[in-house]
Design a protein around this motif. Structure first.
Motif, short mmCIF file in Angstrom:
data_model
loop_
_atom_site.label_atom_id
_atom_site.label_comp_id
_atom_site.label_asym_id
_atom_site.label_seq_id
_atom_site.Cartn_x
_atom_site.Cartn_y
_atom_site.Cartn_z
N TYR A 314 35.50 47.56 31.54
CA TYR A 314 36.43 48.27 30.67
C TYR A 314 37.83 47.68 30.70
CZ TYR A 314 33.08 51.17 28.55
OH TYR A 314 32.02 51.57 27.80
N VAL A 315 38.24 47.13 31.83
CA VAL A 315 39.55 46.46 31.84
C VAL A 315 39.51 45.19 30.99
CG1 VAL A 315 41.21 45.23 33.28
CG2 VAL A 315 40.27 47.40 34.07
N LEU A 316 38.50 44.34 31.24
CA LEU A 316 38.44 43.06 30.51
C LEU A 316 38.20 43.27 29.02
CD1 LEU A 316 36.39 40.74 32.92
CD2 LEU A 316 38.86 40.91 32.64
N ALA A 317 37.23 44.12 28.69
CA ALA A 317 36.90 44.32 27.27
C ALA A 317 38.09 44.93 26.53
CB ALA A 317 35.67 45.20 27.12
N LEU A 364 45.21 50.83 23.84
CA LEU A 364 46.23 51.34 24.78
C LEU A 364 45.87 50.92 26.20
CD1 LEU A 364 48.66 53.06 24.06
CD2 LEU A 364 47.39 55.07 24.80
N LEU A 365 44.62 51.12 26.59
CA LEU A 365 44.15 50.75 27.92
C LEU A 365 44.31 49.25 28.14
CD1 LEU A 365 42.65 51.57 30.55
CD2 LEU A 365 40.51 51.26 29.33
N GLY A 366 43.93 48.47 27.16
CA GLY A 366 44.01 47.01 27.27
C GLY A 366 45.44 46.52 27.35
N THR A 367 46.30 47.10 26.53
CA THR A 367 47.71 46.71 26.53
C THR A 367 48.33 47.04 27.88
OG1 THR A 367 47.81 47.22 24.17
CG2 THR A 367 49.91 46.95 25.31
N PHE A 368 47.98 48.19 28.40
CA PHE A 368 48.47 48.62 29.71
C PHE A 368 48.03 47.64 30.79
CE2 PHE A 368 49.92 51.43 32.92
CZ PHE A 368 48.98 51.41 33.93
N TYR A 375 49.54 43.87 35.48
CA TYR A 375 48.63 42.75 35.22
C TYR A 375 47.82 42.36 36.44
CZ TYR A 375 47.35 38.06 33.59
OH TYR A 375 46.67 36.93 33.22
N ASP A 376 48.49 42.15 37.57
CA ASP A 376 47.78 41.71 38.77
C ASP A 376 46.83 42.78 39.29
OD1 ASP A 376 50.61 39.87 40.15
OD2 ASP A 376 49.10 39.34 38.67
N ALA A 377 47.29 44.01 39.27
CA ALA A 377 46.48 45.10 39.82
C ALA A 377 45.19 45.30 39.06
CB ALA A 377 47.28 46.40 39.84
N PHE A 378 45.28 45.20 37.74
CA PHE A 378 44.10 45.50 36.94
C PHE A 378 43.43 44.26 36.39
CE2 PHE A 378 44.08 49.91 37.33
CZ PHE A 378 45.39 50.35 37.37
N TYR A 379 44.10 43.57 35.46
CA TYR A 379 43.45 42.45 34.79
C TYR A 379 43.12 41.33 35.77
CZ TYR A 379 42.38 39.01 31.24
OH TYR A 379 41.74 38.06 30.47
N GLY A 380 44.07 40.99 36.62
CA GLY A 380 43.86 39.92 37.59
C GLY A 380 42.69 40.22 38.52
N ARG A 381 42.66 41.42 39.03
CA ARG A 381 41.57 41.83 39.93
C ARG A 381 40.24 41.89 39.20
NH1 ARG A 381 45.14 43.96 43.92
NH2 ARG A 381 44.15 43.16 45.79
#
Lengths: 492, 107
Positions: A314-317, A364-368, A375-381
């Motif tokens: 869900y984070v990546l998509a 909204l979720l993706g932009t966040f 970025y590091d906490a969610f997308y990076g991980r």
């Protein structure tokens, strides 16, 4: 010409049968397609599966094909196909079930469209879907929901619900959908047909409206494995227009070896908890037992990184979707608001008017997830976790040939049931998402149903690149009657 | 982790989406639920090989096995004419797209 009781027979005609009879001129393409449209015009209003019937164009093409001999490469000569409305075809609506693209028509042909037309196929209609492919119920559509052909009060699944329902109801033997987190396999399971997501890169994404670019795959629905094999032979080609396209082509393995004897299949047994519907578990265990009788070996496997699956997906998509959907700004195509004083307002008002609720939630979720500070906490991980998932699957496949799981935790839920809680709808995808994350080929096979209940889908994964082996396994299962398309009883 | 209304509003602005006060509250509840379930991601070990900042590389797209896929050099082909491409533009003048003024009158 042959005398068919058409309305009773459409579901029993697969593409293999039709191509053979159209090529040999035993069956008239024009007569068949005309009767097919009459059937569709009668049945589609209650299903809402198809969104824009292209009768004139289809009959025109049928006439052209009728008047000349089939060439040797036209292995789908005259065969009708349904196209999910997020795939570009010149002149066809490509609305993606969104107000944002109301009235928008295809400006070029997707690679899959060119390949299939080159093989003699006829695109007869566009199919309903969840808006921009976001959803698993086909309830998030500006055209209204699609009904499950087996039980009208139930969802056909999503996001390719229209394509699945159309194929199950006999509107076409083949339908194209797109699978980003299960959007072809889950509807195939709910509608009692076959749905196959190839290895990432196996089928060109050129012309598919992008949702999650590192996850998306155009994926076919069919009512027989031999049909899936034919369409894969046509579509499973490298494409210079898709940088992520594989270098190798699909090469059929159907019937070349016995795929039931001597293979080892892994089952992530700990996932089969009481969150999985009892009836699904019974069907799951029944097939396993029958396969053992045929000489298949089953082992229990543990995939520890599966606990990250939903969040990673869900984070990546959502992140990729927020990027991909930023092109919808009212400037070059699609909806443009009439109420803007400046450019900022034009963008935001256009997008607010054009997008539905689920799409906005994901953007909204993706932009966040992509914004500074998070970025590091969610997308990076999530990226790091994805790498771990890919590695773990590669390791697991060192000692087994396939992985076996249900396609979904339940059969088709009631329309309206899942839209109350976002997490509930996301949990439907728990068995399908890993294949998109790890880029593996995966197929949903319909379990034989004898209790008048809803269809059940059983799923197999294969290692990256092993599309042909996966279809060959499915072919053997079908041949032995261990999996079977659920009969469409045309109940009102 | 807690999401306050200001964060949601700022994110909505970045995404170029307008939300009413009610919608902001609903979005806050939804996203909060979703993000709580994502806390499992904080357990993921990040070694130096998995540097989060390397997200800009195409590592996520390329298959480790080189024989499976590759990246091609871009080649310019005019595969679609300007008139075809602009045919569905909401507001155009010839080869130009009409938009609200970008620079203020007084500039």
């Amino acid at each position: 010409m042959t005398n068919f009781n058409y309305s009773k027979e459409f579901c029993s005609h697969d593409a293999t049968f039709l191509a053979e009879n159209f090529r040999s001129k035993k069956l008239s393409i024009v007569e068949y397609i005309s009767n097919l449209f009459s059937y569709i015009e009668q049945e589609n209003p209650s299903l809402n599966a198809l969104t824009s019937l292209q009768k004139e164009a289809a009959l025109q093409r049928a006439k052209e094909l009728e008047h000349r001999p089939a060439q040797s490469h036209e292995i789908l000569f005259g065969v009708p196909i349904v196209l999910k409305e997020n795939i570009q075809k010149k002149g066809f609506p490509v609305q993606c079930a969104s107000r944002m693209l109301e009235g928008y028509k295809g400006q070029y042909d997707a690679t899959v469209v060119s390949l299939l037309e080159n093989a003699g196929a006829i695109f007869i209609s566009t199919a309903n879907m969840d808006e921009f492919a976001m959803g698993s119920s086909n309830e998030h559509s500006c055209h209204g929901p699609v009904k499950n052909p087996h039980h009208f009060k139930h969802s056909p699944g999503g996001s390719s619900g229209g394509s699945a329902a159309a194929c199950a109801a006999g509107f076409a033997p083949l339908a194209l959908g797109s699978d980003t987190g299960g959007s072809v396999r889950e509807p195939a399971a709910f509608c009692g047909i076959y749905g196959f997501k190839p290895t990432y890169g196996r089928i060109s994404r050129y012309g598919l409206v992008a949702f999650g670019s590192s996850l998306d795959q155009i994926s076919p629905f069919a009512r027989s494995i031999s049909d899936l094999d034919i369409i894969m032979r046509i579509l499973g080609q490298p494409d210079v227009r898709d940088a992520t396209s594989l270098c190798t082509s699909y090469e059929s393995q159907l019937g070349k070896e016995n795929f039931l004897k001597g293979r080892t299949i892994g089952v992530p047994r700990s996932l089969l908890t009481n969150a999985v519907d009892k009836r699904v578990l019974v069907a799951f265990e029944k097939l396993e037992a029958k396969m053992r009788d045929f000489g298949t070996k089953f082992v229990d496997i543990e995939i520890s990184t599966l606990k990250y699956t939903l969040s990673v997906y869900y984070v990546l998509a959502s992140a990729e979707a927020s990027s991909n959907l930023s092109r919808f700004d009212g400037i070059r195509y699609g909806h443009r608001t009439q109420q803007a004083q400046d450019l900022f307002e034009l963008y935001s008002q256009t997008r607010t008017e054009g997008f539905g609720k689920e799409v906005k939630r994901r953007i909204l979720l993706g932009t966040f997830a992509l914004s500074a500070g998070y970025y590091d906490a969610f997308y990076g991980r999530a990226l790091a976790a994805r790498d771990l998932i890919v590695e773990e699957f590669a390791k697991v496949f060192e000692t087994i040939d396939f992985i076996y799981m249900p396609t979904a935790p339940s059969s088709a839920f009631l329309l309206g049931e899942s839209s109350l809680d976002p997490m509930q709808e996301y949990l439907n995808d728990i068995f399908t998402i890993p294949a998109n994350l790890a880029k593996l080929p995966a197929i949903s096979l319909p379990a034989p149903i004898d209790d008048e209940g809803l269809p059940i889908g059983l799923q197999f994964y294969a290692p990256q690149g092993n599309d042909a082996q996966l279809l060959a396994l499915a072919y053997d299962l079908e041949k032995q009657g261990l999996v079977k398309t659920t009969a469409f009883k045309n109940m009102k | 982790m807690h999401l306050d209304k200001e964060v949601i509003k700022r994110t909505a602005e970045l995404a170029r989406l307008n939300f009413s006060e009610e919608e902001i509250i609903e979005a806050q509840k939804d996203l909060q639920k979703i993000l709580t379930s994502f806390e499992v991601l904080l357990e993921v070990p990040i070694s130096h090989e998995h540097d989060a900042r390397s997200a800009f590389s195409t590592k996520g797209l390329e298959n480790k096995d080189e024989s499976l896929s590759h990246m091609e050099k871009d080649q310019v082909e005019n595969s679609i004419t300007t008139s075809d491409f602009l045919a569905q533009t909401p507001s155009r003048e010839g080869a130009f797209v009409r938009v609200p003024a970008i620079l203020a009158q007084s500039t």
